[in-house]
Design an enzyme around this catalytic site. Structure first.
Site, PDB file in Angstrom:
ATOM      1  N   TYR A 192      -2.004  -0.135  10.837  1.00 54.30           N
ATOM      2  CA  TYR A 192      -2.361  -0.749   9.426  1.00 54.30           C
ATOM      3  C   TYR A 192      -1.130  -0.769   8.571  1.00 54.30           C
ATOM      4  CZ  TYR A 192      -3.609  -1.123   4.524  1.00 54.30           C
ATOM      5  OH  TYR A 192      -3.630  -1.309   3.422  1.00 54.30           O
ATOM      6  N   LYS A 239       1.838  -3.172   6.911  1.00 52.95           N
ATOM      7  CA  LYS A 239       2.037  -3.408   5.555  1.00 52.95           C
ATOM      8  C   LYS A 239       3.785  -3.363   5.364  1.00 52.95           C
ATOM      9  CE  LYS A 239      -1.779  -4.230   3.389  1.00 52.95           C
ATOM     10  NZ  LYS A 239      -1.806  -5.293   2.486  1.00 52.95           N
ATOM     11  N   SER A 269       0.935  -1.281   0.132  1.00 58.84           N
ATOM     12  CA  SER A 269      -0.017   0.055   0.087  1.00 58.84           C
ATOM     13  C   SER A 269       0.945   1.546   0.047  1.00 58.84           C
ATOM     14  CB  SER A 269      -0.870  -0.200   1.247  1.00 58.84           C
ATOM     15  OG  SER A 269      -1.486   1.091   1.225  1.00 58.84           O
TER      16      SER A 269
HETATM   17  C1  WQD Z   1      -9.226  10.142   1.248  1.00 54.12           C
HETATM   18  C2  WQD Z   1      -9.400  11.343   1.370  1.00 54.12           C
HETATM   19  C3  WQD Z   1     -10.000  11.947   3.703  1.00 54.12           C
HETATM   20  C4  WQD Z   1     -13.569   9.891   3.886  1.00 54.12           C
HETATM   21  C5  WQD Z   1      -6.777   4.782   2.419  1.00 54.12           C
HETATM   22  C6  WQD Z   1      -7.524   3.882   3.201  1.00 54.12           C
HETATM   23  C7  WQD Z   1      -6.733   3.191   3.902  1.00 54.12           C
HETATM   24  C8  WQD Z   1      -5.702   2.453   3.045  1.00 54.12           C
HETATM   25  C9  WQD Z   1      -4.651   3.612   2.629  1.00 54.12           C
HETATM   26  C10 WQD Z   1      -5.423   0.775   1.254  1.00 54.12           C
HETATM   27  C11 WQD Z   1      -8.810  12.064   2.695  1.00 54.12           C
HETATM   28  C12 WQD Z   1     -11.212  12.276   2.800  1.00 54.12           C
HETATM   29  C13 WQD Z   1     -12.499  10.205   3.409  1.00 54.12           C
HETATM   30  C14 WQD Z   1     -14.816  10.672   4.358  1.00 54.12           C
HETATM   31  C15 WQD Z   1     -13.540  12.386   3.928  1.00 54.12           C
HETATM   32  N1  WQD Z   1      -5.995   1.693   2.044  1.00 54.12           N
HETATM   33  N2  WQD Z   1     -12.338  11.676   3.338  1.00 54.12           N
HETATM   34  N3  WQD Z   1     -14.541  12.011   4.382  1.00 54.12           N
HETATM   35  O1  WQD Z   1      -6.862   8.345   3.623  1.00 54.12           O
HETATM   36  O2  WQD Z   1      -5.776   7.775   1.433  1.00 54.12           O
HETATM   37  O3  WQD Z   1      -6.358   6.084   3.165  1.00 54.12           O
HETATM   38  O4  WQD Z   1      -5.490   4.453   1.932  1.00 54.12           O
HETATM   39  O5  WQD Z   1      -4.116   0.357   1.408  1.00 54.12           O
HETATM   40  O6  WQD Z   1      -7.748   1.842   4.244  1.00 54.12           O
HETATM   41  O7  WQD Z   1      -8.364   4.490   4.026  1.00 54.12           O
HETATM   42  O8  WQD Z   1      -8.311   7.115   1.895  1.00 54.12           O
HETATM   43  O9  WQD Z   1     -10.439   7.263   1.614  1.00 54.12           O
HETATM   44  O10 WQD Z   1      -9.754   7.309   3.819  1.00 54.12           O
HETATM   45  O11 WQD Z   1      -9.328   9.322   2.349  1.00 54.12           O
HETATM   46  O12 WQD Z   1     -13.147  13.772   3.531  1.00 54.12           O
HETATM   47  O13 WQD Z   1     -15.720  10.450   4.839  1.00 54.12           O
HETATM   48  O14 WQD Z   1     -11.028  11.760   1.598  1.00 54.12           O
HETATM   49  O15 WQD Z   1      -9.581  12.926   4.514  1.00 54.12           O
HETATM   50  O16 WQD Z   1      -8.393  13.304   2.157  1.00 54.12           O
HETATM   51  P1  WQD Z   1      -6.915   7.391   2.676  1.00 54.12           P
HETATM   52  P2  WQD Z   1      -9.638   7.634   2.349  1.00 54.12           P
END
Ligand code: WQD
Length: 336
Positions: free
Chosen positions: A134, A138, A110
């Site tokens: 998490y 990884k 990841s």
């Molecule tokens: C993306 C953007 C949030 C939810 C992910 C996965 C994690 C791992 C690593 C695989 C951010 C914003 C999100 C919401 C929001 N996956 N957001 N409101 O942070 O890159 O982490 O990659 O390895 O499991 O979570 O992805 O989708 O959580 O957030 O504003 O309800 O969306 O702040 O900027 P992230 P995400």
């Protein structure tokens, strides 16, 4: 999704899964889509005896290792579960692979291993540091693979560093169906779209980004699946070269980004969803999420150069395909 891509590429597959965060219905749908039954064995990656039985009954070229828990919040609350499942499980798998002389592995890593990047885009030589258990697990597995490659040069170990996978199979038959509350942004957008949540909470609108909201490299799961096929094909080609030249040049540990190389903000994704579905997503800004990074997107050059792979699908495709999946399966795989 991955099964479809591997089948289309001519690979014979055996799926081994404990179904802790997936459903046997997904296997049924893959079988329907590829027009033949998928060989599925229910089991846990930590069960060495079960793995040994399977490896004794098959002659595997390699393993694609997806078996890992992936909820950041859960990893903070239950760190031992992530050590046990994600790390000990991987060690058990590697020991059984070694015992059966299966030395080709594609590992589902990841972009989280990069932590908060010092510069963008992020390439594979960028510093690795993680802010949550998490991501740290990884990275632990990557260190295990690096150490293994140093100790024994017969291993071929590709770690594919996913950026932000989203989307669903274009048929609408296969998609993400989180067992618990959704983890990722796209899941929340769709929970609002189908009325399960009344609005999207956007974490922060004061980031140093195009519109103040977080920026990520969203990659379609179909492109991601093709990236795994390309990695396996790369290992297959290396094996053939060795056979022809009677040499034993191994790949060792090889990390590769799977991303599009483009960043998309939260608000841009919400807008793309509106364009595709005609459905506005009500949202409310709140504070930034603890540990959140403002911006993360990939340099995808290495995948293109080494694997001949690049992402093809667009944000609109990701929205369209997820919307089709969600609309056709409002209750996910729960078909009862
Ligand atoms: C993306 C953007 C949030 C939810 C992910 C996965 C994690 C791992 C690593 C695989 C951010 C914003 C999100 C919401 C929001 N996956 N957001 N409101 O942070 O890159 O982490 O990659 O390895 O499991 O979570 O992805 O989708 O959580 O957030 O504003 O309800 O969306 O702040 O900027 P992230 P995400």
């Amino acid at each position: 999704m991955q099964c479809n891509a591997l089948h289309e590429a001519g690979y014979d597959i055996v799926v081994y899964d404990n179904l802790s965060n997936s459903s046997h219905e997904a296997i049924n749908r893959v079988s329907m889509l590829i027009g033949q039954p998928v060989e599925f064995i229910k089991g846990d990656i930590r069960d060495a005896e079960s793995l040994k039985k399977i490896f004794s009954a098959h002659h595997f070229f390699g393993v694609i290792h997806f078996a890992g828990l992936k909820a950041v919040g859960e990893s903070v609350a239950k760190p031992l579960l992530y050590y046990n499942n994600n790390v000990s499980g991987t060690i058990t798998l590697l020991e059984v692979m070694k015992e059966h002389s299966v030395k080709n592995l594609v590992f589902s890593s990841s972009a989280t291993v990069y932590g908060d990047p010092e510069s963008l885009p992020i390439d594979e030589s960028s510093k690795r540091s993680c802010t949550n258990p998490y991501g740290q697990r990884k990275l632990t597995v990557e260190h295990i693979l690096e150490d293994l490659a140093v100790s024994d040069d017969s291993w071929n170990l590709i770690a594919l560093r996913y950026f932000n996978p989203v989307g669903a199979h274009p048929s609408g038959e296969i998609g993400e169906d989180p067992n618990d509350i959704p983890n990722n942004l796209m899941s929340y957008i769709f929970q609002v779209a189908v009325g399960k949540l009344d609005k999207l909470i956007i974490f922060g609108n004061d980031c140093p980004t195009v519109d103040g909201t977080g920026v990520r490299d969203f990659i379609h799961v179909t492109d991601l699946a093709q990236g795994h096929v390309a990695a396996l094909n790369y290992l297959d080609k290396q094996a053939s070269l060795n056979e022809d030249s009677m040499t034993q040049n191994s790949v060792g540990f090889l990390p590769i980004n799977l991303g599009t190389g483009k960043g998309t903000s939260v608000l841009e994704l919400v807008s793309a969803f509106l364009d595709v579905s005609g459905q506005a997503i009500p949202y409310q800004f709140t504070d930034r999420r603890a540990g959140d990074i403002a911006s993360r997107y990939a340099s995808a050059d290495k995948a293109k150069t080494l694997l001949g792979w690049q992402a093809e699908l667009l944000i609109t495709d990701m929205c369209q395909d997820t919307w089709r999946w969600q609309s056709m399966n409002p209750n996910g795989y729960n078909v009862s």
